[in-house]
Scaffold this motif. Structure first.
Motif, PDB file in Angstrom:
ATOM      1  N   ASP A  48       0.868  -1.167   0.000  1.00 53.56           N
ATOM      2  CA  ASP A  48       0.000   0.000   0.000  1.00 53.56           C
ATOM      3  C   ASP A  48       0.911   1.225   0.000  1.00 53.56           C
ATOM      4  O   ASP A  48       1.600   1.482   0.979  1.00 53.56           O
ATOM      5  CB  ASP A  48      -0.869  -0.048   1.270  1.00 53.56           C
ATOM      6  CG  ASP A  48      -1.870   1.091   1.295  1.00 53.56           C
ATOM      7  OD1 ASP A  48      -1.735   2.007   0.459  1.00 53.56           O
ATOM      8  OD2 ASP A  48      -2.764   1.057   2.160  1.00 53.56           O
ATOM      9  N   ASP A 101      -3.130   1.965  -3.542  1.00 50.78           N
ATOM     10  CA  ASP A 101      -3.346   0.731  -2.795  1.00 50.78           C
ATOM     11  C   ASP A 101      -3.531  -0.415  -3.797  1.00 50.78           C
ATOM     12  O   ASP A 101      -4.347  -0.305  -4.715  1.00 50.78           O
ATOM     13  CB  ASP A 101      -4.602   0.931  -1.929  1.00 50.78           C
ATOM     14  CG  ASP A 101      -4.979  -0.335  -1.194  1.00 50.78           C
ATOM     15  OD1 ASP A 101      -4.195  -1.306  -1.246  1.00 50.78           O
ATOM     16  OD2 ASP A 101      -6.062  -0.350  -0.575  1.00 50.78           O
ATOM     17  N   THR A 102      -2.770  -1.488  -3.653  1.00 47.65           N
ATOM     18  CA  THR A 102      -2.789  -2.547  -4.671  1.00 47.65           C
ATOM     19  C   THR A 102      -3.728  -3.692  -4.302  1.00 47.65           C
ATOM     20  O   THR A 102      -3.610  -4.785  -4.835  1.00 47.65           O
ATOM     21  CB  THR A 102      -1.376  -3.121  -4.899  1.00 47.65           C
ATOM     22  OG1 THR A 102      -0.940  -3.698  -3.675  1.00 47.65           O
ATOM     23  CG2 THR A 102      -0.408  -2.071  -5.339  1.00 47.65           C
ATOM     24  N   ASN A 103      -4.672  -3.442  -3.417  1.00 45.73           N
ATOM     25  CA  ASN A 103      -5.543  -4.534  -2.996  1.00 45.73           C
ATOM     26  C   ASN A 103      -6.406  -5.091  -4.118  1.00 45.73           C
ATOM     27  O   ASN A 103      -6.712  -6.271  -4.163  1.00 45.73           O
ATOM     28  CB  ASN A 103      -6.438  -4.083  -1.843  1.00 45.73           C
ATOM     29  CG  ASN A 103      -6.051  -4.815  -0.573  1.00 45.73           C
ATOM     30  OD1 ASN A 103      -5.690  -5.986  -0.629  1.00 45.73           O
ATOM     31  ND2 ASN A 103      -6.099  -4.137   0.551  1.00 45.73           N
TER      32      ASN A 103
END
Lengths: 381, 325, 292
Positions: free
Chosen positions: B145, B150-152
């Protein structure tokens, strides 16, 4: 040269992106993809699971489907690889799955069930590792009892029936074997039986002489065998050769027809607790086994039954809620009991608890004259 | 002309990689990320194999070392970037330690030692529960993140992977084109001549192997947050063989070879899905045929094809090769 | 003591089968300078040829074994040489190694597609009689495993040293150019090596399958063990491969019995690394020249 590489990359990409464009989902069908192990180490289990499910799908479709919709079950082969299975569950969800069948191997299920959970899609797994239902995932449902239910069913047998004080455990050193092994150790500790030999073995191990010899020299009065089918057979052969006389007791696989065939006589007298015995002298199961054999020309193991009842459980619960809503389906299944007399597709009366753990009566079996024979019934817990 | 075209093509290629996941399903985004990650690992092996001419059968274990290092650190609350650097450093050092003795002897000995090492790594990862979680593996690694980024979700994660890939590729480009990299190439073409020109063969080979291993570690640092689950099976010997096949099929020693090779293994099953269980058989047969007719891999095949056409037809020849993939 | 004897003798028996696969491995290495990554599948497959003989052609066991041997020699010897190895020879070593890796996938997947993923029982070739020696149980099968592989090593060594063809094969392995000049039919000699390898793999397959069963994925484990045995024993010696195979069979059992079961598979690997560092030519190998 560089330019050419780039153009080729571009062309590859163009085809890739075009090829991937999704197909629209038709309204009149319900999609229940089967994500399971059709190749790799789990191919036998996965294929039986798929074929059992396929049989249920065809029966249901022939009788008009679920709420008037036909089931479409696409096969997705995980190659027994957890990472692939995760990707495929994602893919199943992208394609508009109402529920998902599989996977069978616990190592895969533990990974891919997170994806189905995030999407809120019910998943009917064939896995038996304890940790599957311990993660508080409200969308995972078993089609057979977990090892934490199966192994304790044996505890009473060891303690009261065989009255052993010292016991040995032979297990396959992977996630499946370790799951069973850990529950077993805990159980033995609880009832005060001493584990005098704890022998892990490799998947694909050829020589079991050291394993058997260790157990033989440990003074164990019984052996708990928790291996895959081929290893079961090799272990039984070596045990017979070295004259290991104590009772060999397994969970699920040890008395299966496959093991009996492979061990060629060495399986005689082995015991096992099985959640779903294909040999159970129960008309519904006998009928299923015969149907399976007729359709596929081979015998199934318990995974065939698991796949079959998984599909039927989805059908019955969906008809109870009267709509295709995966979240409502999950809610319905929790705490649900399906009585086999009212819901024949379940074969045996089955209930699920709040964690998706399953409970139904199970069996103690023994190999007699080259056949699995049910010697006792363990009530549902 | 070539010099002016290259940057344009680079931009076009990058643009394609940027638009590729748009409008695609989550599954495709995931697969594309995994493709780029394997391309990084294959790129590392390409340095060892394609430039320094040594077979390594331990790339999966280096991915594993990277993945476990990253998983343990990020689970302990360390941010992703330092974890990734640690993963690369550990892989690099293990690569040095492993390559140093093996490269004393010529021939296929690095292949033998790495083969043994990969299996040993698997056993350690499976048996040392206290560290690696044993056969159950590790799960629940957070995705990186970066404050505003944010790479969620899978789309940002893909772009994150792409960014790492571009940086890694640029670094590799620099390595290959440096005097150092020229030494690698000289080594592969003619080790005796390279040595006579004052190149310390062993040191260069060792460095190539260690850098290649560090790229494996980098790929592992990305797999950990992508899959959010790792277990020993993902880093077994068969995976190393799979990556080796990627490199050779793509074209060992060609800069973009690994990208193609990884595409063959990761993306092609999508197109051949209708063949069901026969996919692996088709793939294996294709590899054998390729090795008979064009041992330099797909890019080599493309070049051979190009030579058959006049310059005017160059582009079409390339297109044809691309669509054949 | 009886426990030691038990695991030691069982280890010798299993190890002698590993040795057969390892010998073939070294033969190919010498004749074609290739590492055959499909060697495990070469051992897995002949058992299925026998099963085809029994279940599809309804042949008696002995005839099925002969059938299996002949098919194995044709497919894994002749066809492998002509279709895979020969066209690739001008391309150098690496493509061939890669091709054998692909071949291993092809054979494995092919077997699974055409015969099924499940393990298959394989008939016993020798009577199931056992005898007890100082508390250790030995079966006729165990003894025969050892006898057959020792016989193969002795026979093969005699063949290579005492017959004209054998000496031509040795000359070919040592220096193909010179052999060619001396009038040796190099191509034919290399082909013989491939046929011998296929026959050895088939033999190993017939000996191991009654216990190990026939399964498409069996080659993964067997190939790795044969590979390690060949390197440990010495890549350029037939008796080296024999010693390597026996050593691994015995050490595996001794480790599992007395040291650790979790890491039983690790010892041969550690041994391999140590030997490469200390004696790259293997325990019995000679640093220069090749025997075959």
């Amino acid at each position: 040269m560089k330019r050419q590489q780039f153009l080729a990359a571009a062309a590859l990409f163009a085809t890739a992106t075009l090829g991937f464009s999704g197909a629209a989902s038709a309204q009149e069908v319900v999609k229940i993809p089967c994500v399971c192990e059709l190749s790799g180490a789990g191919a036998v289990s996965g294929t039986n699971y798929r074929d059992g499910a396929r049989m249920a799908v065809d029966e249901i479709n022939a009788a008009g489907g679920i709420l008037g919709r036909k089931i479409v079950m696409t096969d997705m082969d995980t190659q027994t690889d957890p990472q692939t299975s995760r990707a495929l569950v994602q893919k199943a969800i992208d394609s508009g799955a109402y529920a998902i069948m599989g996977t069978v191997y616990s190592g895969s299920t533990i990974v891919n069930m997170m994806v189905a959970q995030r999407a809120g899609i019910v998943q009917m797994t064939g896995s038996e590792a304890p940790n599957i239902t311990e993660r508080g995932n409200p969308y995972i449902f078993r089609t057979s009892s977990g090892a934490q239910k199966g192994v304790p069913a044996l505890t009473a047998y060891f303690k009261d029936q065989l009255k052993v004080k010292k016991i040995a455990v032979e297990w396959v050193n992977n996630d499946f074997g370790k799951g069973g092994h850990d529950v077993f150790r805990k159980e033995m500790k609880r009832v005060g039986i001493d584990v005098v030999a704890d022998v892990p073995s490799e998947q694909g191990q050829a020589d079991f002489s050291a394993d058997v010899s260790k157990i033989k020299n440990s003074g164990a009065q019984a052996v708990f065998v928790y291996l895959n089918e081929e290893e079961d057979a090799r272990f039984l052969k070596e045990a017979k050769k070295q004259g290991l006389k104590v009772p060999l007791v397994g969970e699920v696989t040890l008395t299966g027809q496959k093991v009996i065939d492979l061990a060629g006589g060495a399986a005689e007298g082995a015991f096992a607790h099985v959640g779903l015995a294909t040999s159970a002298p129960i008309p519904s199961i006998e009928k299923f086994v015969a149907k399976f054999k007729k359709r596929y020309g081979r015998d199934t193991d318990h995974n065939g039954i698991k796949g079959y009842i998984g599909i039927y459980a989805i059908k019955y619960a969906t008809e109870m809620i009267g709509k295709f809503d995966s979240k409502a389906l999950a809610k319905k299944l929790h705490g649900l009991t399906l009585d086999a007399s009212k819901y024949p597709g379940m074969l045996l009366t089955t209930s699920w608890d709040q964690h998706g753990e399953l409970s139904r009566e199970s069996f103690m079996t023994e190999v007699k004259n080259g056949k699995q024979v049910v010697i006792g019934t363990v009530p549902a817990n | 002309m070539k010099r002016r075209l290259t940057p344009i093509l680079l931009v076009v290629g990058l643009a394609l990689l940027i638009v590729a996941p748009l409008g695609q399903t989550d599954y495709i985004k995931y697969i594309l990320s995994s493709w780029l990650i394997f391309a990084i690992a294959a790129m590392g092996l390409n340095l060892t194999l394609g430039y320094a001419g040594q077979i390594s059968l331990a790339q999966a274990s280096f991915i594993g070392i990277g993945a476990y290092t990253t998983a343990l650190l990020t689970l302990a609350g360390v941010p992703w970037i330092p974890s990734m650097l640690a993963a690369m450093a550990v892989s690099f050092l293990v690569g040095l330690a492993l390559g140093f003795p093996a490269l004393r002897v010529q021939g296929h000995f690095l292949a033998f030692v790495t083969l043994a090492f990969n299996t040993l790594f698997y056993l350690v990862a499976r048996n040392e529960d206290w560290l690696t979680g044993g056969p159950y593996g590790l799960s629940g690694m957070p995705r990186p993140d970066f404050w505003l980024f944010d790479t969620n979700q899978n789309l940002p994660f893909y772009y994150f992977t792409l960014a790492v890939f571009v940086v890694a590729a640029a670094l590799m480009w620099g390595i290959v084109r440096s005097p150092w990299g020229r030494a690698f190439k000289g080594l592969r073409e003619n080790p005796i001549r390279a040595e006579s020109l004052g190149v310390d063969t062993r040191r260069i080979t060792l460095l190539a192997f260690a850098i290649g291993s560090a790229y494996g570690g980098l790929a592992g640092a990305l797999i950990s947050p992508l899959v959010q689950f790792i277990n020993p099976d993902s880093f077994a010997l068969v995976q190393s063989i799979r990556i080796l096949l990627m490199v050779v099929v793509g074209g060992a020693g060609f800069f973009f070879g690994p990208l193609f090779g990884a595409a063959m293994v990761i993306l092609l099953p999508e197109f051949l899905r209708f063949t069901e269980g026969y996919y692996l058989m088709i793939y294996a047969s294709a590899v054998i045929v390729l090795m008979v007719f064009c041992p330099s891999g797909l890019i080599g095949a493309g070049q051979a094809l190009r030579e058959r056409f006049r310059p005017g037809h160059r582009v079409r020849g390339d297109m044809k090769q691309g669509s054949q993939l | 003591m009886s426990q030691f004897l038990q695991v030691f003798l069982s280890g010798l028996s299993t190890g002698s089968i590993y040795a057969l696969a390892a010998i073939g491995f070294t033969l190919l290495w010498q004749a074609a300078q290739t590492v055959n990554f499909a060697q495990g599948e070469f051992v897995m497959l002949p058992a299925f040829f026998v099963l085809i003989g029994i279940h599809w052609l309804h042949l008696p066991l002995w005839l099925s074994l002969i059938f299996g041997l002949i098919v194995a020699v044709i497919v894994l010897g002749l066809l492998f040489k002509k279709v895979v190895v020969e066209p690739m020879l001008p391309n150098g070593g690496l493509p061939l190694i890669i091709a054998t890796m692909a071949l291993s996938i092809l054979l494995k997947e092919g077997t699974k597609q055409f015969y099924g993923a499940e393990a298959q029982p394989f008939p016993n070739i020798f009577p199931q009689t056992t005898m007890t020696l100082d508390g250790a149980v030995i079966s006729v099968q165990d003894i025969m495993n050892l006898v057959v592989s020792l016989g193969v090593v002795v026979g093969l060594t005699l063949f290579l040293n005492r017959t004209r063809t054998g000496r031509c094969m040795q000359a070919t392995a040592q220096n193909p150019e010179v052999a060619e000049i001396l009038g040796v039919n190099v191509k034919r000699m290399v082909l013989y090596t491939f046929l011998v390898n296929a026959a050895l793999a088939a033999l190993a397959s017939f000996l191991i399958s009654p216990i190990y069963l026939a399964k498409f994925s069996n080659g993964e484990t067997l190939g790795l063990v044969a590979f390690i045995a060949a390197i440990v024993g010495g890549f350029n010696q037939i008796r080296g491969a024999l010693v390597g195979g026996l050593l691994i069979g015995v050490l595996d059992n001794l480790t599992a019995t007395y040291v650790t079961t979790e890491y039983r598979a690790a010892l041969p690997l550690v041994m391999l690394i140590v030997i490469i560092l200390w004696r790259p030519q293997g325990l019995l190998g000679t640093s220069e020249g090749r025997q075959v």
